[in-house]
Design a protein around this motif. Structure first.
Motif, PDB file in Angstrom:
ATOM      1  N   SER A   1      -2.945  27.037 -11.703  1.00 10.26           N
ATOM      2  CA  SER A   1      -3.037  26.814 -13.140  1.00 10.26           C
ATOM      3  C   SER A   1      -4.488  26.801 -13.572  1.00 10.26           C
ATOM      4  N   GLY A   2      -4.677  26.893 -14.899  1.00  9.16           N
ATOM      5  CA  GLY A   2      -6.022  26.852 -15.446  1.00  9.16           C
ATOM      6  C   GLY A   2      -6.849  28.026 -14.969  1.00  9.16           C
ATOM      7  N   SER A   3      -8.137  27.730 -14.728  1.00  9.59           N
ATOM      8  CA  SER A   3      -9.022  28.791 -14.250  1.00  9.59           C
ATOM      9  C   SER A   3      -8.646  29.274 -12.863  1.00  9.59           C
ATOM     10  N   ASN A   4      -7.947  28.417 -12.108  1.00 11.66           N
ATOM     11  CA  ASN A   4      -7.507  28.849 -10.771  1.00 11.66           C
ATOM     12  C   ASN A   4      -6.468  29.952 -10.834  1.00 11.66           C
ATOM     13  N   GLY A   5      -5.834  30.109 -11.990  1.00 13.68           N
ATOM     14  CA  GLY A   5      -4.827  31.159 -12.139  1.00 13.68           C
ATOM     15  C   GLY A   5      -5.295  32.339 -12.947  1.00 13.68           C
ATOM     16  N   ASP A   6      -6.556  32.307 -13.423  1.00 12.30           N
ATOM     17  CA  ASP A   6      -7.108  33.448 -14.146  1.00 12.30           C
ATOM     18  C   ASP A   6      -7.571  34.500 -13.141  1.00 12.30           C
ATOM     19  N   VAL A   7      -6.964  35.666 -13.203  1.00 17.26           N
ATOM     20  CA  VAL A   7      -7.178  36.696 -12.182  1.00 17.26           C
ATOM     21  C   VAL A   7      -7.895  37.886 -12.815  1.00 17.26           C
ATOM     22  N   SER A   8      -8.864  38.414 -12.078  1.00 15.78           N
ATOM     23  CA  SER A   8      -9.532  39.662 -12.455  1.00 15.78           C
ATOM     24  C   SER A   8      -9.322  40.678 -11.346  1.00 15.78           C
ATOM     25  N   LEU A   9      -9.296  41.956 -11.731  1.00 20.12           N
ATOM     26  CA  LEU A   9      -9.012  43.049 -10.788  1.00 20.12           C
ATOM     27  C   LEU A   9     -10.188  44.007 -10.799  1.00 20.12           C
ATOM     28  N   ARG A  10     -10.546  44.525  -9.643  1.00 21.63           N
ATOM     29  CA  ARG A  10     -11.654  45.474  -9.565  1.00 21.63           C
ATOM     30  C   ARG A  10     -11.410  46.457  -8.433  1.00 21.63           C
TER      31      ARG A  10
ATOM     32  N   LYS B   1       0.848  -1.207   0.000  1.00 24.90           N
ATOM     33  CA  LYS B   1       0.000   0.000   0.000  1.00 24.90           C
ATOM     34  C   LYS B   1       0.878   1.249   0.000  1.00 24.90           C
ATOM     35  N   LEU B   2       0.591   2.113  -0.976  1.00 27.75           N
ATOM     36  CA  LEU B   2       1.304   3.389  -1.058  1.00 27.75           C
ATOM     37  C   LEU B   2       0.384   4.474  -0.486  1.00 27.75           C
ATOM     38  N   THR B   3       0.797   5.137   0.581  1.00 23.88           N
ATOM     39  CA  THR B   3       0.000   6.180   1.235  1.00 23.88           C
ATOM     40  C   THR B   3       0.773   7.496   1.227  1.00 23.88           C
ATOM     41  N   LEU B   4      -0.003   8.547   1.404  1.00 24.38           N
ATOM     42  CA  LEU B   4       0.565   9.902   1.424  1.00 24.38           C
ATOM     43  C   LEU B   4       0.896  10.272   2.866  1.00 24.38           C
ATOM     44  N   GLN B   5       2.112  10.759   3.072  1.00 24.95           N
ATOM     45  CA  GLN B   5       2.512  11.137   4.423  1.00 24.95           C
ATOM     46  C   GLN B   5       3.022  12.568   4.535  1.00 24.95           C
ATOM     47  N   GLY B   6       3.005  13.320   3.452  1.00 27.76           N
ATOM     48  CA  GLY B   6       3.452  14.710   3.487  1.00 27.76           C
ATOM     49  C   GLY B   6       2.567  15.588   2.604  1.00 27.76           C
ATOM     50  N   PRO B   7       2.642  16.909   2.765  1.00 31.62           N
ATOM     51  CA  PRO B   7       1.808  17.814   1.946  1.00 31.62           C
ATOM     52  C   PRO B   7       2.317  17.875   0.504  1.00 31.62           C
ATOM     53  N   LEU B   8       1.352  17.978  -0.418  1.00 32.31           N
ATOM     54  CA  LEU B   8       1.656  18.109  -1.834  1.00 32.31           C
ATOM     55  C   LEU B   8       1.482  19.564  -2.248  1.00 32.31           C
ATOM     56  N   ASP B   9       2.243  19.967  -3.237  1.00 31.06           N
ATOM     57  CA  ASP B   9       2.151  21.338  -3.743  1.00 31.06           C
ATOM     58  C   ASP B   9       2.316  21.294  -5.258  1.00 31.06           C
ATOM     59  N   PHE B  10       1.201  21.528  -5.960  1.00 31.63           N
ATOM     60  CA  PHE B  10       1.213  21.472  -7.418  1.00 31.63           C
ATOM     61  C   PHE B  10       2.123  22.538  -7.997  1.00 31.63           C
ATOM     62  N   GLU B  11       2.200  23.705  -7.323  1.00 28.28           N
ATOM     63  CA  GLU B  11       2.999  24.803  -7.853  1.00 28.28           C
ATOM     64  C   GLU B  11       4.493  24.509  -7.757  1.00 28.28           C
ATOM     65  N   SER B  12       4.903  23.653  -6.818  1.00 28.20           N
ATOM     66  CA  SER B  12       6.318  23.296  -6.696  1.00 28.20           C
ATOM     67  C   SER B  12       6.693  22.169  -7.653  1.00 28.20           C
ATOM     68  N   GLU B  13       5.866  21.152  -7.711  1.00 26.87           N
ATOM     69  CA  GLU B  13       6.112  20.004  -8.603  1.00 26.87           C
ATOM     70  C   GLU B  13       4.776  19.366  -8.905  1.00 26.87           C
ATOM     71  N   ASN B  14       4.479  19.196 -10.203  1.00 26.90           N
ATOM     72  CA  ASN B  14       3.144  18.748 -10.570  1.00 26.90           C
ATOM     73  C   ASN B  14       3.039  17.242 -10.806  1.00 26.90           C
ATOM     74  N   TYR B  15       4.170  16.502 -10.729  1.00 27.44           N
ATOM     75  CA  TYR B  15       4.086  15.033 -10.797  1.00 27.44           C
ATOM     76  C   TYR B  15       5.350  14.435 -10.185  1.00 27.44           C
ATOM     77  N   TYR B  16       5.242  13.167  -9.783  1.00 27.30           N
ATOM     78  CA  TYR B  16       6.364  12.404  -9.239  1.00 27.30           C
ATOM     79  C   TYR B  16       6.415  11.064  -9.980  1.00 27.30           C
ATOM     80  N   GLU B  17       7.618  10.658 -10.387  1.00 28.60           N
ATOM     81  CA  GLU B  17       7.812   9.361 -11.065  1.00 28.60           C
ATOM     82  C   GLU B  17       8.985   8.643 -10.410  1.00 28.60           C
ATOM     83  N   PHE B  18       8.733   7.428  -9.976  1.00 23.61           N
ATOM     84  CA  PHE B  18       9.751   6.647  -9.253  1.00 23.61           C
ATOM     85  C   PHE B  18       9.465   5.161  -9.472  1.00 23.61           C
ATOM     86  N   ASP B  19      10.412   4.300  -9.028  1.00 23.91           N
ATOM     87  CA  ASP B  19      10.328   2.844  -9.204  1.00 23.91           C
ATOM     88  C   ASP B  19      10.052   2.178  -7.871  1.00 23.91           C
ATOM     89  N   ILE B  20       9.277   1.044  -7.971  1.00 26.81           N
ATOM     90  CA  ILE B  20       8.956   0.213  -6.809  1.00 26.81           C
ATOM     91  C   ILE B  20       9.606  -1.157  -7.040  1.00 26.81           C
TER      92      ILE B  20
END
Length: 855
Positions: free
Chosen positions: A378-387, A300-319
């Motif tokens: 990224s995507g719509s999450n990065g589309d900014v409007s100013l008012r 079983k592969l589980t997550l044990q730390g916080p992820l940050d898409f802005e720092s690195e958007n994918y991880y590739e490794f061998d098992i």
């Protein structure tokens, strides 16, 4: 070190890339390539030429690189407009392993405030050699491993990118092993050891090989590691995964402890050789081991730390799956974890240039601040409007993506609002959206756009006569909503043109406070009104001003005692009056005529018998001043000394007196008939009437000549109308004309007669309500007769003033006469003055006239 040819190729490629991006703006905007580690002063590009800026005005407009970080690496030569390197740039420190290293630059100019954008591409230079994590790599292989089996090796790391990164691996020559290189989806190379011939532990249990990693630089750089292969005893079945590679996706907001995937590997061996354990491959980096946890028995592969898409958007490794045999056998699979972006970053607002103060005269469209917004999502999450808030006179304009300028959208008025706190809100398009706010403070500086304003358009000031010089008459305060010198007000007196009387001779004006003081004492008998203008002027550039009209009215005080005009006598002397013997009661002895230079109540005079040897013999008319016999006078009456006092109605009243010496004389002249007696003709009067008619005809001829002379005089004065009376007399009538020595008319008809006539000056009331102010004194002390309206009190009645004090002010208002005054004491209505009628029944004038002529 690079050869000269390598540098030439790099520079030629960078120049070619610059020309392609510059000509026609193929790249979307200007981009300058520059090699990393370039020395200080290296030319990057000509900003002035590319942005079409005048090189002669660069210094005045202060062209500079915006941003503290970029200013450490770049600078602009203000003489040529060239962009130069300020400090050498380490591409690896700036962009890491990113394939492209683009530095966005912003250039700001002043006067006007403008912003330009360009990009600098940091071209990689092969300044790093590949390096393996360890200098010795250990690998165990069972002797039963079949030929063709692959064993992943730890890959080398190269800080350079692109063609300067690792391009190949080499293995020292041997007969059992070969090297195969596997290329991942990200372009990285992973070396794998390929078994070409079966191993025999009894022949050789250990192999020492050299693994070399070579990059693609020119010249290439390389790094080596020792590969030590140990041959293990037979375990002829290796664990097997269901797939050779796995790919999963997970939200970057996934919580710690979340199960990502459960791996399964089978081994047909029995006993310990069939027991499979899972672990990360030896070359798995520590950052992966810190983020993910792999259970050794369940897979079983589980997550044990916080992820940050802005720092690195994918991880590739061998098992790795490894059994418990001896020697142990293992199998590897590839796992890629893709991160899905979550809107977890609010936009960041950066104010590049900000004006702290703006004049209120700024035109719409004036740039107040330059604003840039970044959102790492990224995507719509990065589309900014100013008012900004709608009620503010400002607007936002977008020049580039996420680049805005705050400009004025309407007129500014410092007097209405002197400062603005402009709340700028940046919101992204995520779900839910995130926003950031920043306040821009702007002060509005003053412009002289408001003239001083008085609280009233005109002022009316009432001041009693005989005031003290220096008395405060009024304060003309003006206000100016501007500030500074624009609100500093000074006052000045404006002298009206074509005026005989100068206001500055009567009043003084304080230029700082606007206070008006009297410079001398006013005399109502000389000046009744004074009109002038005061100007309030600020000290702006240009200065603005406004004026106010001040009308000053002098109020009369009872400061003049009545003056006796008839009978004339020197001060302290007696006025002899002859009385025919044997006169009856009511006989007119004389008429005392007095005037008062004051006006209104102060000029209303009354007569009273103050002293007499026998008060019962004579009576004085209270308002007419007629002295008559009260009883028949005996023939032996001794001379009588009568003291007549004339008193005005002021408060306190002033008075004067005249002393008459009445004595009987011989009847040598005909007795003057009493005007109140019957006017029926008597014997001898028909002859007298004939004489009078002849005299009247003669007077008409004389008056005609006077009329011609008077008419020519009036035509020369351009303000005189000539009127002839039926009696043969003419007069020049002037409307509202002042003569020296004559008081103002105020709707009063004044008639000046000849110096030899008993009536010298007549004042007839002209107020619509029957008000009849008394006559003012003439310049000479000739004989006058007071004329009053029928509303004047009779003898013995109390004084009832016929006009209020406000009507006593002289003005130019013309009101028709309604009251018809008569000559009190004369019963013959042939001589009456209503408008003016002398010996006739037709009115002469109606209005505000002065009759100046001989009647």
């Amino acid at each position: 070190m690079f050869s000269v040819g390598s540098w030439v190729e790099i520079c030629w490629g960078a120049t070619l890339l610059f020309l392609i991006c510059h000509l026609g703006y193929v790249c979307g905007q200007i981009r300058y390539p520059v090699p990393e580690e370039s020395q200080e002063g290296t030319f990057v590009g000509n900003v002035a030429q590319d942005f079409l800026l005048d090189t002669e005005s660069l210094s005045a407009r202060r062209l500079q690189v915006a941003g503290e970080v970029n200013q450490r690496h770049f600078r602009v030569d203000l003489d040529s407009g060239a962009l130069l390197i300020k400090n050498p740039i380490d591409r690896e420190a700036l962009c890491g392993l990113s394939a492209s290293c683009i530095v966005p630059l912003e250039f700001v100019t002043e006067g006007p405030l403008e912003m330009y954008r360009a990009e600098v591409e940091i071209v990689d230079v092969n300044d790093h050699a590949p390096r393996f994590p360890r200098q010795q790599l250990d690998l165990e292989i069972g002797e039963a491993a079949p030929p063709g089996q692959r064993f992943p090796l730890e890959k080398a790391q190269d800080a350079d990118v692109g063609s300067n990164s690792i391009s190949s691996y080499r293995l020292s020559s041997n007969e059992h092993f070969a090297l195969d290189v596997k290329k991942r989806s990200d372009g990285s190379l992973v070396p794998e050891l390929l078994l070409e011939k079966p191993l025999d532990r009894e022949k050789q249990s250990d192999y020492r090989l050299v693994l070399t990693a070579v990059d693609g630089g020119n010249p290439p750089r390389s790094g080596t590691a020792e590969l030590r292969v140990s041959v293990l005893d037979v375990n002829d079945n290796a664990p097997a995964f269901q797939q050779s590679s796995y790919r999963i996706s997970v939200l970057e907001s996934a919580p710690a402890g979340m199960l990502l995937i459960q791996l399964n590997a089978s081994d047909p061996d029995l006993g310990p050789s069939g027991n499979v354990t899972f672990s990360f491959s030896g070359h798995t980096p520590d950052r992966v081991r810190n983020l993910f946890s792999l259970h050794p028995t369940t897979g079983k592969l589980t997550l044990q730390g916080p992820l940050d898409f802005e720092s690195e958007n994918y991880y590739e490794f061998d098992i790795r799956a490894r059994d418990g045999g001896s020697p142990a056998m293992e199998q590897h699979c590839s796992l890629r974890v893709d991160l899905l972006d979550v809107n977890d970053n609010a936009p960041h607002i950066t104010v590049t240039s900000e004006l702290g103060t703006l004049p209120e005269s700024a035109e719409p469209g004036t740039v107040v601040a330059l604003i840039s917004v970044q959102d790492p999502d990224s995507g719509s999450n990065g589309d900014v409007s100013l008012r900004i808030p709608d009620h503010l006179p400002f607007a936002l304009k977008s020049a580039f993506r996420n680049q805005f300028s705050l400009v004025t959208a309407g007129p500014l008025d410092r007097e209405a609002k002197s400062s603005y706190d402009i709340m700028v809100t940046a919101s992204d398009a995520g779900n839910p959206p995130l926003s950031t706010q920043r306040t821009i403070f702007l002060n509005i500086s003053d412009v002289n756009d408001n003239p001083p304003s008085f609280f009233q358009r005109s002022h009316e000031v009432f001041v009693p006569e005989n005031n003290r010089p220096g008395d405060l008459l009024c304060s003309l305060a003006a206000s100016d909503p501007d500030s500074g010198l624009n609100a500093l007000i000074s006052y000045s007196l404006l002298e009206p043109r074509n005026r005989d009387v100068s206001a500055s001779s009567f009043i003084s004006l304080n230029p700082q406070t606007g206070a008006v003081h009297a410079t001398r004492s006013f005399d109502y008998e000389q000046t009744q009104t004074l009109q002038f203008e005061v100007q309030a002027r600020d000290r702006g550039n240009p200065p603005l001003s406004s004026t106010v009209t001040v009308r000053l009215f002098v109020l009369d005080l009872n400061d003049n005692a009545p003056a006796v005009l008839r009978p004339r006598a020197r001060p302290g002397s007696l006025c002899p009056q002859a009385l025919p013997p044997s006169v009856g009661a009511g006989h007119l002895v004389t008429k005392v005529t007095a005037v008062d230079l004051d006006s209104g109540y102060n000029a209303w005079v009354s007569y009273q018998l103050l002293e007499a040897p026998d008060p019962s013999l004579f009576a004085v008319s209270r308002y007419a001043g007629e002295v008559r016999t009260a009883v028949p006078i005996p023939a032996d009456l001794p001379p009588q000394k009568l003291v007549i006092v004339v008193k005005d109605s002021g408060s306190p009243p002033l008075s004067t007196s005249v002393t008459l010496l009445v004595s009987l004389e011989e009847d040598t002249h005909p007795v003057v008939p009493d005007l109140r007696e019957s006017s029926a003709p008597r014997e001898g009067e028909s002859r007298l009437t004939l004489y009078l008619a002849v005299s009247l005809v003669a007077i008409c001829f004389v008056s005609f000549g006077s009329f011609v002379a008077l008419l020519s005089k009036c035509l020369r004065g351009a303000a005189c109308g000539v009127t002839c009376f039926p009696a043969g007399t003419c007069a020049c009538l002037t409307r509202s004309r002042r003569r020296e020595g004559l008081p103002p008319s105020n709707g009063i008809l004044r008639i000046q007669l000849g110096s030899d006539d008993p009536i010298k000056f007549v004042d007839v009331g002209g107020h619509s309500h029957g008000c009849t102010p008394l006559a003012s004194a003439p310049t000479r002390s000739d004989s006058f007769m007071m004329v009053k309206s029928p509303s004047a009190p009779m003898a013995g009645e109390p004084v009832r003033p016929s006009c209020p004090p406000s009507d006593l002010l002289y003005g130019l208002e013309v009101r028709p006469l309604q009251a018809q005054p008569t000559l009190e004491g004369y019963s013959d209505p042939g001589i009456w003055l209503g408008h003016v009628l002398v010996s006739l029944h037709e009115p002469l004038v109606n209005g505000n006239y002065v009759v100046d002529g001989v009647l």
